[in-house]
Design an enzyme around this catalytic site. Structure first.
Site, short mmCIF file in Angstrom:
data_model
loop_
_atom_site.label_atom_id
_atom_site.label_comp_id
_atom_site.label_asym_id
_atom_site.label_seq_id
_atom_site.Cartn_x
_atom_site.Cartn_y
_atom_site.Cartn_z
N CYS A 2 0.84 -1.19 0.00
CA CYS A 2 0.00 0.00 0.00
C CYS A 2 0.88 1.25 0.00
O CYS A 2 2.05 1.19 0.36
CB CYS A 2 -0.86 0.02 1.24
SG CYS A 2 -1.82 -1.47 1.45
N ARG A 27 3.07 0.17 -6.31
CA ARG A 27 3.26 -0.61 -5.08
C ARG A 27 1.97 -1.29 -4.63
O ARG A 27 1.98 -2.14 -3.76
CB ARG A 27 3.77 0.30 -3.97
CG ARG A 27 5.09 0.93 -4.35
CD ARG A 27 5.54 1.88 -3.30
NE ARG A 27 6.00 1.16 -2.12
CZ ARG A 27 7.00 1.54 -1.36
NH1 ARG A 27 7.65 2.62 -1.67
NH2 ARG A 27 7.34 0.86 -0.31
N TRP A 74 -3.15 -2.47 -1.44
CA TRP A 74 -2.93 -3.87 -1.81
C TRP A 74 -3.61 -4.67 -0.71
O TRP A 74 -3.19 -4.64 0.44
CB TRP A 74 -1.43 -4.18 -1.86
CG TRP A 74 -1.12 -5.58 -2.31
CD1 TRP A 74 -1.00 -6.02 -3.59
CD2 TRP A 74 -0.87 -6.72 -1.48
NE1 TRP A 74 -0.71 -7.36 -3.62
CE2 TRP A 74 -0.63 -7.82 -2.33
CE3 TRP A 74 -0.85 -6.94 -0.11
CZ2 TRP A 74 -0.35 -9.10 -1.86
CZ3 TRP A 74 -0.58 -8.21 0.37
CH2 TRP A 74 -0.33 -9.28 -0.51
N ASN A 100 -0.80 1.43 6.12
CA ASN A 100 0.01 0.38 5.49
C ASN A 100 0.35 -0.64 6.57
O ASN A 100 0.61 -0.25 7.71
CB ASN A 100 1.35 0.94 4.99
CG ASN A 100 1.20 1.78 3.75
OD1 ASN A 100 0.11 1.94 3.22
ND2 ASN A 100 2.31 2.35 3.30
N GLY A 101 0.40 -1.91 6.22
CA GLY A 101 0.80 -2.91 7.20
C GLY A 101 -0.39 -3.65 7.77
O GLY A 101 -1.47 -3.65 7.18
N GLU A 513 14.17 -18.31 -11.66
CA GLU A 513 13.82 -16.93 -12.00
C GLU A 513 13.01 -16.88 -13.31
O GLU A 513 12.05 -16.12 -13.43
CB GLU A 513 15.10 -16.08 -12.10
CG GLU A 513 14.91 -14.63 -12.51
CD GLU A 513 14.02 -13.81 -11.59
OE1 GLU A 513 13.66 -14.27 -10.50
OE2 GLU A 513 13.64 -12.69 -11.99
N LYS A 517 9.31 -15.28 -13.56
CA LYS A 517 8.95 -14.20 -14.49
C LYS A 517 7.75 -14.60 -15.33
O LYS A 517 6.82 -13.82 -15.51
CB LYS A 517 10.12 -13.87 -15.43
CG LYS A 517 11.25 -13.06 -14.88
CD LYS A 517 10.95 -11.62 -14.57
CE LYS A 517 10.47 -11.44 -13.16
NZ LYS A 517 11.44 -11.38 -12.09
N GLU A 520 4.46 -14.72 -13.08
CA GLU A 520 3.93 -13.46 -12.57
C GLU A 520 3.46 -12.53 -13.69
O GLU A 520 2.54 -11.74 -13.49
CB GLU A 520 4.90 -12.76 -11.61
CG GLU A 520 6.14 -12.16 -12.21
CD GLU A 520 7.05 -11.50 -11.17
OE1 GLU A 520 6.58 -10.99 -10.16
OE2 GLU A 520 8.28 -11.50 -11.42
N HIS A 536 13.25 -37.08 -10.35
CA HIS A 536 12.82 -37.46 -8.99
C HIS A 536 11.36 -37.08 -8.73
O HIS A 536 10.95 -37.02 -7.58
CB HIS A 536 13.74 -36.81 -7.95
CG HIS A 536 15.15 -37.31 -8.04
ND1 HIS A 536 15.52 -38.59 -7.66
CD2 HIS A 536 16.29 -36.72 -8.52
CE1 HIS A 536 16.82 -38.76 -7.87
NE2 HIS A 536 17.29 -37.64 -8.40
N LYS A 635 4.80 -4.09 -5.73
CA LYS A 635 6.24 -3.97 -5.94
C LYS A 635 7.02 -4.13 -4.64
O LYS A 635 8.08 -4.73 -4.61
CB LYS A 635 6.52 -2.59 -6.56
CG LYS A 635 7.97 -2.35 -6.90
CD LYS A 635 8.38 -3.14 -8.11
CE LYS A 635 9.83 -2.95 -8.49
NZ LYS A 635 10.27 -4.03 -9.38
#
Ligand code: M6R
Length: 640
Positions: A2, A27, A74, A100-101, A513, A517, A520, A536, A635
């Site tokens: 947020c 964000r 968010w 926020n939080g 990675e 990518k 997301e 395996h 973000k």
């Protein structure tokens, strides 16, 4: 996650709040809202969805208020809708709160308040804060005292912005293990959870430290500890050039940021590597993107020329560096993947054991560090709650600490004396690309630095490594020049539902990675595996509909990786390779090759990830996804 903003001054507040929110939207973008005090009345405008929805509302209402707070959300508690959007009001509708939080004990407080007759309009934990402040205000008849009392009842890590209709000339802010800055202009003040949002108006900011309350007026800011004692602190000076948030002609920030990678590497290398014959040096410096942290004194809007500076860099003595017998790295997401490669770099060059942990997994566990350990926290934002908390745990155990971040003005920079700053400029797209490459570069430099200090490589070897590192930006340009081939090749797989990425050694984290990518950005399910692990278990998912991306470069694990890829081929998987150009074996065994220029295996992770970034981008764009702001993501992840 947020974002919190605020404004008071002579200008109309709403447009200022919107332009501050615009800087923070990346964000969190589930919903947005503002609370303004107009003609003595508190009014709230909020809307689910992107900031544009709130902007539309504001342009219809045209508020002329000159004080207000704002928020971009968010969602943590309650779905993203108008009701759950911030600001939230107390029952008398005179106090508005943005947050926020997480308030960890909100259920408990909510129950108490409900028994006392308070009613709730949202599912959020934030609404209880408005009620608690209001309840305390009834008793105290003083906003500051009410806030001190209220914070004594709240548990968790959070930041708040508060306005009250009864005090229309003030904004209050609270910081508890979060991040908040007050911008000081000429007869106007700003509030933001990221100083980047006020930088367009002023370069003078006061950062709230932990457990602090700020009372903000047009003339400046007064800071208080939670026990009510006033705290004096000078403002810090931000870089006077505001961050340019501009797509620079590219369709998306993501594509621009992928293309910025050669420059980012050159800048980061130039900063710490003067010449291949000279030792790597993390000398104290003020960074181009950075600011100069503070030292106490009373800040006002009229105060000039009292800005103190602190140097960044690695301040450990040679003796301390030589005495380190274990390195612990903590990070999340993409930064965790960079750290897995960092481990291999440092172990290879320095013979020091390196452990890497997902930062959120450190909670509730004992980190194996002590006074002869170095704990490295890697975070592009420097605000990731899990990473900060893991670093704090290591500090308590006596470990030396070091941060690798792109934000020298971040919380991370405040809590560790040693900091390596990457030179990326702001990364706007939620998916990390250029900051990943810069974190890898920081690890190569750190590995060489430690090896030089500890004598584990010869000067000749060091020179060779630095020369190769300096050549990487040009190799990256060669990959980017093949962008349209990568697009054509990638789009053949745009209808996949599951994609598997495999790699070994230094390129196992590249597989992780690449998968992150792709999922997301395109929402296609993707998983990364150590190539040797395929047999395996994961091999069970393979059939002719599943593309398998193999990262394979000449070197110590080439043949074994090829064998693992063959196992996938034998299950009719669609075979894609990231490999060096001209590799005939690869050409023979794979359907599609995303090629990179020849490179030493040791430095290959700096190149192999780039075709994967582009592949994810092109598929996501083709599928019409919101490339820069993928659903459900933020973000900067400031909740644990
Ligand atoms: O700011 P940080 O580097 O601490 O962020 C860590 C992760 O949240 C971040 O890397 C995330 O995984 C990115 N969205 C990946 O693209």
């Amino acid at each position: 996650m947020c974002g919190i903003v605020g404004y008071l001054g002579p200008a109309k507040a709403a447009p200022v709040l919107i332009s501050e929110l615009r800087c923070l939207e990346y964000r969190g973008y589930d919903s947005a809202g503002v609370a303004i005090i107009q003609d003595g009345q508190l009014s709230v405008l909020k809307a689910a969805g992107k900031l544009g929805n709130l902007e539309k509302l504001i342009s219809e209402r045209k508020p002329t208020a000159t004080v207000g707070i704002g928020h971009t959300r968010w969602a943590t508690h309650g779905v993203p809708n108008d009701q759950n959007a911030h600001p939230h009001l107390d029952n008398s509708k005179t106090i508005a709160v943005v947050h926020n939080g997480i308030i960890e004990n909100y259920e408990e407080i909510k129950e108490e308040l409900a028994k006392a007759g308070y009613t709730f309009e949202s599912d959020t934990d934030t609404e209880v804060v408005a009620h608690v402040i209001s309840q305390e205000y009834e008793k105290e008849q003083d906003m500051l005292k009410a806030i001190f009392k209220a914070v004594g009842r709240l548990r968790g890590a959070y930041a708040l912005g508060v306005v009250s209709q009864k005090h229309p000339d003030k904004i209050y802010a609270v910081n508890q293990h979060y991040s908040l800055s007050v911008g000081l202009g000429h007869n106007e003040s700003f509030l933001a959870s990221d100083s980047m949002a006020v930088r367009q108006y002023t370069n003078k900011v006061v950062r709230l430290e932990q457990s602090e309350v700020a009372e903000i007026t047009v003339d400046g800011v007064r800071l208080f500890a939670f026990d009510g004692k006033e705290v004096k602190r000078r403002p810090v000076s931000l870089d006077s050039n505001p961050y340019v948030i501009d797509k620079g002609g590219y369709k998306h920030f993501l594509l621009k940021e992928i293309h910025e990678q050669p420059l980012v590497l050159r800048q980061t290398l130039a900063k710490y590597l003067v010449h291949p014959t000279k030792p790597v040096s993390f000398i104290p410096h003020i960074t181009p993107h950075g600011n100069q942290p503070t030292s106490p004194s009373l800040p006002t809007n009229n105060e000039e020329d009292n800005l103190l500076s602190k140097s960044y860099g690695v301040h450990l003595t040679d003796m301390e560096l030589k005495g380190i017998d274990r390195i612990q790295v903590v990070a999340c997401g993409t930064a965790y993947h960079a750290s897995l490669i960092g481990k291999q770099i440092i172990e290879h060059l320095c013979n020091i054991p390196v452990a890497v942990d997902i930062a959120s997994e450190v909670r509730g566990r004992r980190l194996m560090v002590n006074e002869s350990s170095l704990t490295i926290a890697v975070s592009q934002s420097g605000e990731t709650a899990d990473t900060l908390s893991a670093l704090e745990s290591a500090k308590k155990l006596g470990s030396f600490t070091l941060g690798i971040t792109n934000r020298p003005d971040s919380h991370l920079a405040q809590i560790t004396p040693n900091l390596i700053v990457t030179e990326c400029g702001i990364e706007v797209s939620v998916a990390a690309t250029k900051t990943y490459l810069a974190q890898l570069t920081a690890f190569y430099l750190l590995g060489i630095f430690l090896a030089e200090k500890r004598g584990s490589i010869t000067p000749e070897q060091a020179k060779g490594l630095k020369t190769q590192l300096n050549a990487v930006p040009t190799l990256l340009e060669q990959i980017l020049a093949r962008e349209s081939d990568i697009r054509t090749a990638s789009l053949k797989y745009a209808d996949a539902h599951d994609v598997v990425f495999i790699g070994r050694g230094l390129n196992f984290p590249t597989a992780l990675e690449g998968a992150l990518k792709l999922k997301e950005l395109s929402y296609i399910h993707a998983s990364g595996y150590a190539a040797g692990e395929l047999k395996h278990g994961p091999i069970a998912v393979l059939d002719s509909k599943v593309p398998v991306v193999t990262i394979i470069v000449p070197g110590s694990v080439y043949e074994k990786t090829l064998s693992n890829a063959q196992e996938a081929r034998a299950r009719n998987a669609q075979m894609i390779a990231v490999a060096v150009e001209g590799d005939e074996l690869v050409a023979k065994h794979f359907d599609t090759v995303l090629s990179i220029p020849p490179v030493d295996e040791f430095f290959s992770p700096l190149l192999t990830v780039v075709p994967l970034q582009l592949m994810s981008y092109f598929i996501a764009d083709y599928l019409g996804k919101d490339v820069d702001q993928p659903r459900n993501l933020a973000k900067s992840v400031t909740v644990e």
